[in-house]
Write an enzyme that holds these catalytic residues in place. Structure first.
Site, PDB file in Angstrom:
ATOM      1  N   TYR A   1       0.844  -1.192   0.000  1.00 25.51           N
ATOM      2  CA  TYR A   1       0.000   0.000   0.000  1.00 25.51           C
ATOM      3  C   TYR A   1       0.876   1.238   0.000  1.00 25.51           C
ATOM      4  CZ  TYR A   1      -4.241   2.602   0.196  1.00 25.51           C
ATOM      5  OH  TYR A   1      -5.248   3.458  -0.137  1.00 25.51           O
TER       6      TYR A   1
ATOM      7  N   ARG B   1      -8.812  11.247  -8.356  1.00 23.63           N
ATOM      8  CA  ARG B   1      -7.911  11.892  -7.409  1.00 23.63           C
ATOM      9  C   ARG B   1      -7.172  10.812  -6.621  1.00 23.63           C
ATOM     10  NH1 ARG B   1      -6.966  13.074  -2.508  1.00 23.63           N
ATOM     11  NH2 ARG B   1      -8.703  11.774  -1.833  1.00 23.63           N
TER      12      ARG B   1
ATOM     13  N   LYS C   1      -6.589  -1.680  -1.071  1.00 23.57           N
ATOM     14  CA  LYS C   1      -7.450  -1.512   0.097  1.00 23.57           C
ATOM     15  C   LYS C   1      -8.063  -2.842   0.525  1.00 23.57           C
ATOM     16  CE  LYS C   1      -7.598   3.041   0.945  1.00 23.57           C
ATOM     17  NZ  LYS C   1      -7.428   3.703   2.229  1.00 23.57           N
TER      18      LYS C   1
ATOM     19  N   GLU D   1     -13.597   5.581  -2.846  1.00 21.18           N
ATOM     20  CA  GLU D   1     -12.172   5.829  -2.688  1.00 21.18           C
ATOM     21  C   GLU D   1     -11.654   6.721  -3.817  1.00 21.18           C
ATOM     22  OE1 GLU D   1      -9.017   5.577  -0.295  1.00 21.18           O
ATOM     23  OE2 GLU D   1     -10.701   4.197   0.047  1.00 21.18           O
ATOM     24  N   ASP D   2     -11.001   7.814  -3.453  1.00 24.35           N
ATOM     25  CA  ASP D   2     -10.267   8.664  -4.388  1.00 24.35           C
ATOM     26  C   ASP D   2     -11.127   9.229  -5.516  1.00 24.35           C
ATOM     27  OD1 ASP D   2      -8.125   8.282  -2.810  1.00 24.35           O
ATOM     28  OD2 ASP D   2      -6.988   7.028  -4.167  1.00 24.35           O
TER      29      ASP D   2
ATOM     30  N   ASP E   1     -13.703   6.736   2.440  1.00 25.18           N
ATOM     31  CA  ASP E   1     -12.512   6.567   3.269  1.00 25.18           C
ATOM     32  C   ASP E   1     -11.656   7.828   3.304  1.00 25.18           C
ATOM     33  OD1 ASP E   1     -10.811   4.899   4.901  1.00 25.18           O
ATOM     34  OD2 ASP E   1      -9.411   4.888   3.220  1.00 25.18           O
ATOM     35  N   ASP E   2     -11.607   8.578   2.203  1.00 25.59           N
ATOM     36  CA  ASP E   2     -10.786   9.786   2.164  1.00 25.59           C
ATOM     37  C   ASP E   2     -11.323  10.849   3.112  1.00 25.59           C
ATOM     38  OD1 ASP E   2      -9.107   8.851  -0.081  1.00 25.59           O
ATOM     39  OD2 ASP E   2     -10.989   8.967  -1.174  1.00 25.59           O
TER      40      ASP E   2
ATOM     41  N   ASN F   1      -0.278  11.793   1.377  1.00 24.07           N
ATOM     42  CA  ASN F   1       0.331  10.638   0.708  1.00 24.07           C
ATOM     43  C   ASN F   1       0.492  10.922  -0.769  1.00 24.07           C
ATOM     44  OD1 ASN F   1       0.633   8.612   2.780  1.00 24.07           O
ATOM     45  ND2 ASN F   1      -1.593   8.486   2.863  1.00 24.07           N
TER      46      ASN F   1
END
Length: 577
Positions: free
Chosen positions: A112, A165, A183, A255-256, A278-279, A420
């Site tokens: 990850y 993103r 993930k 996610e993203d 999650d972000d 990150n």
């Protein structure tokens, strides 16, 4: 190990773990869920049509782990190690997870962050075997049909991205598939979710990345991103198709997605589906857990701090809102809490009626009646925050002067550089400790090596979402929690912070060591299970009396099963074994 090897060689059966695969021979070796490689016993090889297809020696699983680790160390960069481990997952799933679980601190940065970022940038080159589903905008009207092509019927967890993103790297389109795959591998390795019940999905609606659009080897749709009503209708169809295929209790983790879509979809779907972002929420929970743990050092309440955020995107706003909820439990009203939170975005401090404008609805509640300021350094000097949080992927945003100013204003400044991958971090751990003379309380989003200063060694805490989402997802699935509220995330923060020991804090850690993360995730899941039943948001009945045992019994085991078919066809006979 010697007894394990002798048993394998003699073909002795573990009566508690006998299974009957529906396939045999080469097909068995090609199935990563069933393949044991050279760990197949002699009896299994003879009865399953494997004799001669493998070298004659028989290895225990532990010996296989040793071989894998020797190959792992042969590579001199983490991207090659990522590719190697991905190939292991593709051929022997149980061995892959045993390797990861036994070496979790070593493996986490490889499977990850930060390595997954490099892998996504080069996903077209590292792509070997499809894992998960690619559903494109051209499948609109037929999304359910595409979902039906997935061979597993009891999927319980989906991680989905549209690749707009990816981490702090921007729009990577179909290359973003590395994130859902990564993930979900953590769901299994860190919390024990059954891997067959996990489904990574990329919704390919195009990309605005000009480099990818011009690359003939790009694996996704080479067209500009679809936007507007057509895009929204596509996401609606996807969510409806997921429920139709897998049921109302399937967990969908966003996610993203781009900021402009992430907040919209969270508000749109959170009350009708088992879903979270999650972000926004996972990052918030792990950051607040670090802040709660820091109270043991500062002996203060959250309400006693002034918070300054570098960035006002998904992560920052998610953290800020969860801080408000935590302060409310301390007896502080939302109005009072908002006075303690400041945000700086790409246009400067977020204030009402600022000349540069650019205040979205999500940012508006944090806008202050204050003078406009463009530079972070000026804002730090002006408001003198005690907590500085970076989550905007602006490398080096926390300059030497800013860190020194934080140390001047505070006995123990709290500095969280959460962006990150590592290349996007606001500052390094070494800089934070050095410029504060070792007085800061530091956490980062990506891993940093220990820092030794004046004879004392600090172990930087990594505020990795992996401390939160695997345990939370496990509890949601097993207890049938249909609506994952902000209170659930706050409870997960409390459960994580409670596991930080005095020894951890003395070493500079705000989180338990990664080596303990599977146990940490299990305890988070147990805590959330107890909370869910206490507050009536768990729909699985009857309620388990022993929730710890209930959760641990379900968790994925990496030990090999013993395969013996119920019948062996001998010419002219059928012999029952």
């Amino acid at each position: 190990m010697a007894e394990e090897k002798a048993s394998a060689a003699n073909g002795e059966l573990d009566k508690s773990a006998i299974a009957s695969p529906k396939i045999r021979g080469v097909d068995l070796l090609r199935d990563p869920l069933l393949n044991k490689g050279m760990a197949f016993s002699l009896k299994e090889r003879q009865l399953l049509g494997l004799h001669g297809l493998l070298p004659p020696n028989i290895l225990t699983q532990q010996e296989q782990v040793y071989v894998i680790m020797q190959n792992f160390y042969r590579w001199d960069n983490d991207l090659d190690r990522y590719i190697y481990l991905s190939s292991l997952m593709d051929r022997n799933e149980k061995l892959f997870y045993r390797v990861v679980i036994e070496n979790v601190e070593l493996m986490m940065p490889v499977i990850y962050t930060p390595t997954v970022g490099q892998a996504c940038l080069k996903y077209g080159l590292v792509f070997r075997k499809p894992r998960g589903l690619y559903i494109t905008i051209h499948d609109k009207g037929h999304v359910f049909d595409v979902l039906s092509n997935w061979p597993i019927d009891d999927v319980k967890a989906i991680v989905v991205t549209d690749g707009e993103r990816i981490l702090g790297l921007g729009d990577l389109g179909a290359y973003g598939m590395g994130i859902p795959v990564g993930k979900l591998s953590l769901y299994t390795a860190l919390a024990g979710l059954q891997p067959r019940q996990c489904l990574p999905i990329t919704l390919d609606v195009g990309t605005n990345n000009e480099t990818l659009l011009k690359d003939p080897m790009y694996i996704g749709l080479q067209q500009k991103r679809t936007k507007g009503q057509e895009y929204d209708d596509f996401i609606d169809e996807f969510m409806n198709a997921v429920v139709k295929r897998y049921g109302r209790d399937v967990l969908v983790q966003f996610e993203d997605f781009g900021n402009h879509n992430a907040f919209r979809f969270l508000e749109k779907y959170r009350n009708d589906y088992c879903t979270f972002n999650d972000d926004i929420q996972g990052t918030a929970a792990v950051a607040v857990a670090g802040l709660l743990a820091s109270r043991k050092l500062t002996e203060s309440r959250l309400a006693d701090h002034i918070f300054l955020f570098q960035g006002a995107g998904e992560a920052s706003i998610g953290i800020a809102k969860l801080i408000l909820l935590a302060m409310k439990e301390e007896g502080i009203s939302e109005e009072e809490g908002l006075k303690k939170i400041f945000m700086v975005d790409s246009r400067g401090l977020i204030v009402k009626n600022r000349p540069s404008g650019g205040i979205t609805e999500q940012k508006a509640i944090f806008a202050k009646e204050y003078k406009a300021m463009d530079k972070l350094e000026d804002v730090v000097r002006e408001i003198k925050p005690s907590v500085l949080i970076g989550a905007a992927a602006v490398q080096g945003a926390f300059t030497e002067q800013i860190i020194k100013d934080m140390a001047e204003f505070n006995k123990q400044p709290i500095i969280f550089a959460l962006s990150n991958p590592t290349s996007k971090a606001e500052c390094t751990a070494e800089q934070a400790y050095k410029f504060t003379q070792g007085r800061c309380i530091f956490a980062s989003g990506s891993p940093f090596r220990p820092v030794t200063l004046d004879g004392k060694t600090f172990h930087p805490g990594q505020g990795n979402n992996a401390y939160i989402f695997p345990g939370l997802g496990l509890a949601a699935i097993l207890c049938d929690i249909r609506h994952i509220t902000e209170n659930v995330f706050l409870e997960s923060s409390k459960a994580l912070a409670s596991q930080v020991t005095k020894e951890d804090l003395e070493e500079g850690r705000l989180y338990p060591p990664l080596s303990k993360i599977r146990e940490v995730s299990t305890k988070v899941a147990v805590h959330l299970a107890e909370y869910a039943y206490l507050h009536g948001c768990a729909l699985r009945y009857p309620e388990p009396d022993d929730k710890d045992k209930f959760i641990r019994t379900y968790q994925y085991k990496t030990e090999y099963e013993t395969f013996v078919p119920p019948f062996y066809d001998w010419p002219g006979h059928k012999v029952k074994l």
